[in-house]
Write an enzyme that holds these catalytic residues in place. Structure first.
Site, PDB file in Angstrom:
ATOM      1  N   GLY A  10       0.817  -1.206   0.000  1.00  0.00           N
ATOM      2  CA  GLY A  10       0.000   0.000   0.000  1.00  0.00           C
ATOM      3  C   GLY A  10       0.848   1.252   0.000  1.00  0.00           C
ATOM      4  O   GLY A  10       2.087   1.187  -0.004  1.00  0.00           O
ATOM      5  N   ILE A  12       1.348   3.782   2.380  1.00  0.00           N
ATOM      6  CA  ILE A  12       2.227   3.949   3.544  1.00  0.00           C
ATOM      7  C   ILE A  12       3.135   2.731   3.713  1.00  0.00           C
ATOM      8  O   ILE A  12       4.331   2.859   3.992  1.00  0.00           O
ATOM      9  CB  ILE A  12       1.404   4.192   4.824  1.00  0.00           C
ATOM     10  CG1 ILE A  12       0.566   5.467   4.707  1.00  0.00           C
ATOM     11  CG2 ILE A  12       2.326   4.290   6.043  1.00  0.00           C
ATOM     12  CD1 ILE A  12      -0.398   5.704   5.860  1.00  0.00           C
ATOM     13  N   ASP A  31       0.146  -8.735   1.337  1.00  0.00           N
ATOM     14  CA  ASP A  31      -0.844  -7.776   0.833  1.00  0.00           C
ATOM     15  C   ASP A  31      -1.744  -8.506  -0.163  1.00  0.00           C
ATOM     16  O   ASP A  31      -1.246  -9.261  -1.014  1.00  0.00           O
ATOM     17  CB  ASP A  31      -0.132  -6.607   0.136  1.00  0.00           C
ATOM     18  CG  ASP A  31      -1.015  -5.369   0.029  1.00  0.00           C
ATOM     19  OD1 ASP A  31      -2.126  -5.489  -0.533  1.00  0.00           O
ATOM     20  OD2 ASP A  31      -0.599  -4.297   0.491  1.00  0.00           O
ATOM     21  N   GLY A  36      -3.756  -1.957  -2.249  1.00  0.00           N
ATOM     22  CA  GLY A  36      -2.334  -1.804  -2.549  1.00  0.00           C
ATOM     23  C   GLY A  36      -2.060  -2.099  -4.021  1.00  0.00           C
ATOM     24  O   GLY A  36      -2.951  -2.480  -4.771  1.00  0.00           O
ATOM     25  N   THR A  99     -12.676  -7.034   7.154  1.00  0.00           N
ATOM     26  CA  THR A  99     -11.238  -6.841   6.967  1.00  0.00           C
ATOM     27  C   THR A  99     -10.624  -6.155   8.174  1.00  0.00           C
ATOM     28  O   THR A  99      -9.588  -6.591   8.695  1.00  0.00           O
ATOM     29  CB  THR A  99     -10.972  -6.003   5.705  1.00  0.00           C
ATOM     30  OG1 THR A  99     -11.451  -6.710   4.556  1.00  0.00           O
ATOM     31  CG2 THR A  99      -9.479  -5.726   5.535  1.00  0.00           C
ATOM     32  N   ALA A 121      -1.862   0.244  13.114  1.00  0.00           N
ATOM     33  CA  ALA A 121      -2.119   1.550  12.500  1.00  0.00           C
ATOM     34  C   ALA A 121      -3.602   1.863  12.613  1.00  0.00           C
ATOM     35  O   ALA A 121      -4.439   1.223  11.970  1.00  0.00           O
ATOM     36  CB  ALA A 121      -1.680   1.548  11.039  1.00  0.00           C
ATOM     37  N   TYR A 153     -16.324   2.670   9.699  1.00  0.00           N
ATOM     38  CA  TYR A 153     -14.862   2.615   9.627  1.00  0.00           C
ATOM     39  C   TYR A 153     -14.251   3.065  10.954  1.00  0.00           C
ATOM     40  O   TYR A 153     -13.382   2.386  11.519  1.00  0.00           O
ATOM     41  CB  TYR A 153     -14.364   3.498   8.487  1.00  0.00           C
ATOM     42  CG  TYR A 153     -12.852   3.579   8.389  1.00  0.00           C
ATOM     43  CD1 TYR A 153     -12.096   2.449   8.132  1.00  0.00           C
ATOM     44  CD2 TYR A 153     -12.186   4.795   8.556  1.00  0.00           C
ATOM     45  CE1 TYR A 153     -10.714   2.514   8.040  1.00  0.00           C
ATOM     46  CE2 TYR A 153     -10.808   4.874   8.468  1.00  0.00           C
ATOM     47  CZ  TYR A 153     -10.071   3.724   8.211  1.00  0.00           C
ATOM     48  OH  TYR A 153      -8.703   3.803   8.129  1.00  0.00           O
TER      49      TYR A 153
END
Length: 325
Positions: A10, A12, A31, A36, A99, A121, A153
């Site tokens: 991705g 970052i 990933d 990504g 996810t 994160a 989210y």
């Protein structure tokens, strides 16, 4: 050191992978390429210096076998894999929740099994509808109703934080939580609703710059290299274990001012076009009117905090877009 980065292809994650490779570390990436892209890590794969240092696995963190193998191999884990962007959340609400929540649960379970330090994160979205500034890590959380799926989210990422902290308190797992505020830089795409790459692409093509709402909502933006430096510093700090820490920029700007600045810096003939939120995102959307971080805790723990100006950030992104065009 061996480093595992979930979501390492991705925006970052690829910059974080590059930074660790430059430090001489072995980097393992997992990933599923849902958001990504192999383009983000192509230059790393082609770099002969990293031939025996970079290991890429195109797979999902929901696959227990691959996650078991990679977590067991590595010394530390950065968990960046997540459904990202407002558009993704609204278009795929159930998939995004699964996810974000189940993915983090699996990563934490594996890290706990092997007792590996893990950085989760998180996001400034968890603060919700605050209007004051700056936002500090101990602020209350204010969300809209569950009928507005925009908040799913924020709620899912907050649950990730709760789960990580529960592992720390119950099992002694070394968890570090970073709340990221609007990270920006080269390789970021506007496809998932990210405002700066979208505005810059529109300006460079002399298209209308589409501002959602009335443009009075404010944000701060953080240069990706500063975010990466902060993540690495937090991972290395014992003081960060069991803590939630903001990583954010220094310059508050309205979205309208941002659009005007991009037009000026690109010398674009673009005009600004205002689009109602409901037209842009549908009925499930509510915006956050203000999002400004306190980075005092980050500076206290790591001795570092992001300091790049908005002009510096925009210059870098504009340059990278021109090169890529």
């Amino acid at each position: 050191m061996r480093v595992l980065i979930t979501g390492g292809a991705g925006f970052i994650g690829s910059h974080l992978a590059e930074a660790h490779l430059e430090k001489g570390d072995d980097v393992y990436i997992i990933d599923d390429l849902s958001t990504g892209s192999m383009d983000n890590i192509r230059s790393l794969q082609k770099n002969t210096a990293y031939k025996d240092k970079l290991f890429v696995h195109i797979n999902t963190i929901l696959n227990p076998d691959i996650l078991l193998d990679l977590t067991g191999i590595c010394d530390v884990v950065y968990h960046l894999a997540a459904a990202v962007g407002v558009k993704t959340i609204l278009d795929k609400p159930l998939e995004s929740i699964v996810t974000n929540i189940q993915g983090t649960e699996k990563v934490l379970e594996m890290c706990n099994k092997f007792k590996k330090r893990v950085l989760i994160a998180s996001t400034s979205e968890v603060y919700g509808k605050h209007m004051h500034a700056p936002l500090v890590e101990t602020d209350n959380i204010i969300y809209g109703p569950s009928s507005k799926f925009r908040w799913s989210y924020a709620a899912s990422k907050l649950m990730d934080e709760f789960t990580a902290l529960a592992h720390h308190r119950t099992n002694g797992l070394e968890v570090v939580i970073a709340r990221l505020f609007n990270t920006v830089g080269p390789r970021q795409t506007g496809a998932y609703g990210m405002v700066i790459p979208r505005f810059i692409a529109q300006a460079l093509n002399n298209e209308s710059i589409t501002v959602f709402g009335d443009g009075t909502q404010t944000r701060t933006f953080t240069y990706v290299n500063d975010v990466v430096a902060s993540l690495i510093a937090l991972m290395a700090s014992d003081q960060a274990v069991g803590e939630v820490t903001n990583i954010g920029g220094v310059e508050e700007v309205t979205i309208l001012e941002l659009a005007q600045k991009i037009i000026e810096m690109t010398k674009s003939s673009s005009k600004i076009k205002f689009i109602p939120y409901e037209e842009a995102f549908g009925k499930d959307f509510e915006d956050m009117q203000r999002r400004v971080p306190s980075t005092e805790k980050l500076a206290r723990i790591t001795g570092f905090a992001p300091d790049k100006s908005l002009e510096f950030i925009l210059t870098k992104v504009i340059e990278s877009n021109k090169v890529g065009s």
